[in-house]
Scaffold this motif. Sequence first.
Motif, PDB file in Angstrom:
ATOM      1  N   SER A  49      -9.295   8.740  71.355  1.00 21.05           N
ATOM      2  CA  SER A  49      -8.563   9.257  70.257  1.00 21.05           C
ATOM      3  C   SER A  49      -7.783  10.698  70.652  1.00 21.05           C
ATOM      4  O   SER A  49      -8.257  11.182  72.018  1.00 21.05           O
ATOM      5  N   GLY A  50      -7.461  11.305  69.698  1.00 21.64           N
ATOM      6  CA  GLY A  50      -7.235  12.784  69.997  1.00 21.64           C
ATOM      7  C   GLY A  50      -5.565  13.138  70.033  1.00 21.64           C
ATOM      8  O   GLY A  50      -5.208  14.206  70.163  1.00 21.64           O
ATOM      9  N   ALA A  51      -4.776  12.114  70.026  1.00 18.53           N
ATOM     10  CA  ALA A  51      -3.427  12.479  70.086  1.00 18.53           C
ATOM     11  C   ALA A  51      -2.979  13.317  68.986  1.00 18.53           C
ATOM     12  O   ALA A  51      -2.299  14.237  69.273  1.00 18.53           O
ATOM     13  N   ILE A  52      -3.464  12.856  67.621  1.00 25.45           N
ATOM     14  CA  ILE A  52      -2.983  13.596  66.609  1.00 25.45           C
ATOM     15  C   ILE A  52      -3.651  14.898  66.404  1.00 25.45           C
ATOM     16  O   ILE A  52      -2.775  16.033  66.291  1.00 25.45           O
ATOM     17  N   ASN A 133      -5.067   4.150  73.938  1.00 24.47           N
ATOM     18  CA  ASN A 133      -5.090   4.605  72.669  1.00 24.47           C
ATOM     19  C   ASN A 133      -4.017   3.755  71.845  1.00 24.47           C
ATOM     20  O   ASN A 133      -3.303   3.213  72.295  1.00 24.47           O
ATOM     21  N   GLU A 134      -4.081   3.805  70.516  1.00 25.24           N
ATOM     22  CA  GLU A 134      -3.107   3.057  69.622  1.00 25.24           C
ATOM     23  C   GLU A 134      -1.748   3.678  69.972  1.00 25.24           C
ATOM     24  O   GLU A 134      -1.795   5.083  70.124  1.00 25.24           O
ATOM     25  N   ASP A 136       0.471   5.261  68.349  1.00 26.84           N
ATOM     26  CA  ASP A 136       0.740   5.761  67.035  1.00 26.84           C
ATOM     27  C   ASP A 136       2.062   5.925  66.730  1.00 26.84           C
ATOM     28  O   ASP A 136       2.556   6.074  65.509  1.00 26.84           O
ATOM     29  N   ASP A 147      -7.975   2.228  63.430  1.00 28.34           N
ATOM     30  CA  ASP A 147      -9.034   3.041  63.912  1.00 28.34           C
ATOM     31  C   ASP A 147      -9.361   2.882  65.422  1.00 28.34           C
ATOM     32  O   ASP A 147      -9.346   1.614  65.696  1.00 28.34           O
ATOM     33  N   ASN A 148      -9.924   3.665  66.141  1.00 29.46           N
ATOM     34  CA  ASN A 148      -9.961   3.409  67.780  1.00 29.46           C
ATOM     35  C   ASN A 148     -11.188   2.813  68.052  1.00 29.46           C
ATOM     36  O   ASN A 148     -11.573   2.359  68.871  1.00 29.46           O
TER      37      ASN A 148
HETATM   38  N1  GLU Z   1      -4.914   7.143  67.383  1.00 28.37           N
HETATM   39  C1  GLU Z   1      -5.397   8.331  66.809  1.00 28.37           C
HETATM   40  C2  GLU Z   1      -5.368   9.354  67.690  1.00 28.37           C
HETATM   41  O1  GLU Z   1      -5.199   9.340  68.939  1.00 28.37           O
HETATM   42  C3  GLU Z   1      -7.065   8.282  66.461  1.00 28.37           C
HETATM   43  C4  GLU Z   1      -7.391   7.066  65.652  1.00 28.37           C
HETATM   44  C5  GLU Z   1      -8.986   7.286  65.344  1.00 28.37           C
HETATM   45  O2  GLU Z   1      -9.432   8.413  65.653  1.00 28.37           O
HETATM   46  O3  GLU Z   1      -9.759   6.313  65.313  1.00 28.37           O
HETATM   47  O4  GLU Z   1      -5.098  10.603  67.187  1.00 28.37           O
END
Ligand code: GLU
Length: 368
Positions: A49-52, A133-134, A136, A147-148
């Motif tokens: 995760s972490g993109a956002i 990652n998703e 997003d 959720d991841n």
């Molecule tokens: N895909 C989201 C991101 O990278 C996180 C999803 C999650 O935290 O489960 O920010």
Amino acid sequence: MSQTVVVKIGTSSLTQPETGQLALSTIAALVEVLSTLRQQGNRVVLVSSGAIGVGCARLGLTDRPKTIALKQAVAAVGQGRLMRIYDDFFTAMQQPIAQVLLTRGDLVERSRYVNVYRTFQELLQLGVVPIVNENDTVAVDELKFGDNDTLSALVASLVDADWLFLLTDVDRLYSEDPRSNPDAQPIALVQNMKQLADVQTGKPGSRWGTGGMVTKIAAAQIATGAGVRTVIMQGKSPLNLLKILAGDAIGTQFEPQPRPFNARQRWIAHGLISTGKLLLDEGAVEAICKAGKSLLAAGILHVEGEFESHDAVTLCDRAGHEIAKGLVNYSREELQKIQGHHSEKISEILGYLGADTIVHRDNLVLNQ
Ligand code: GLU
């Protein structure tokens, strides 16, 4: 022996709680561990995760975005930076990486699922660590993993992993929230999900009890059902991952169920999203669960949901407990006409010749 290991790390482990800046020492330690695993000949996938979070830090946003469009835009900013950081660290270890961004829809359609599967196989064959990652920026509500934790469990099923490690901000699962209840008991080993019936009713609103642990337990259920040993462990100490693989009882381990699925059955169980529900009588439940038979129209008591033929549906007993999932041969409208009837009557009722079975055995996967 070479193993396939999927590791999921969340934003809370990747960033500093106060500033939202990256927790570089954690990332460095994780990269070292994953590179070591690779050098030992294992196949490694990282779900990060972490993109956002990284996007927010880059743009100086102090609050997490609320609108979907802003979230998607911020994720687009953050994802590139996240990969840049990973690539810098992994390059220091001479370990090539790849970015794999998925949406739920990529796993629903059989041809796309197979493509994703093949790409993972090639990457792992090449000795690359795919970082997943998703996607997003393009994911829409109906086709989101959400959720991841879920994403990582589906990826673990897809790549036929031996291990799934869910790195989080607690050291393991407890019987209750350990921060508010000093009597909370640590849970080291989960042999059967039924053991956790009480744990899942964590207090809503507590970070420990809801988002965090509920999605992890759900992920563990998916992964163990696909034969993947799953571990919940502290994200700040990635070195423990090597110790666990060496046999130490750190974190909470979920024992895998037998691995009954072939690739197509795994797709039905975990790739597809069920859009309908069929309630079955006792005879049909018995035939499916014990005798390995297909589902016939005669055993259907009730039809729910909206679906066309070849969509995925959930099969339930009379009380609504899920027993299986499968690809249905008829639409909801057709099924409502033929439910409860013998198979010979189907063509007479519908006015055309259809399949004898409602869900054929080959397209059916029993719940564990
Ligand atoms: N895909 C989201 C991101 O990278 C996180 C999803 C999650 O935290 O489960 O920010």
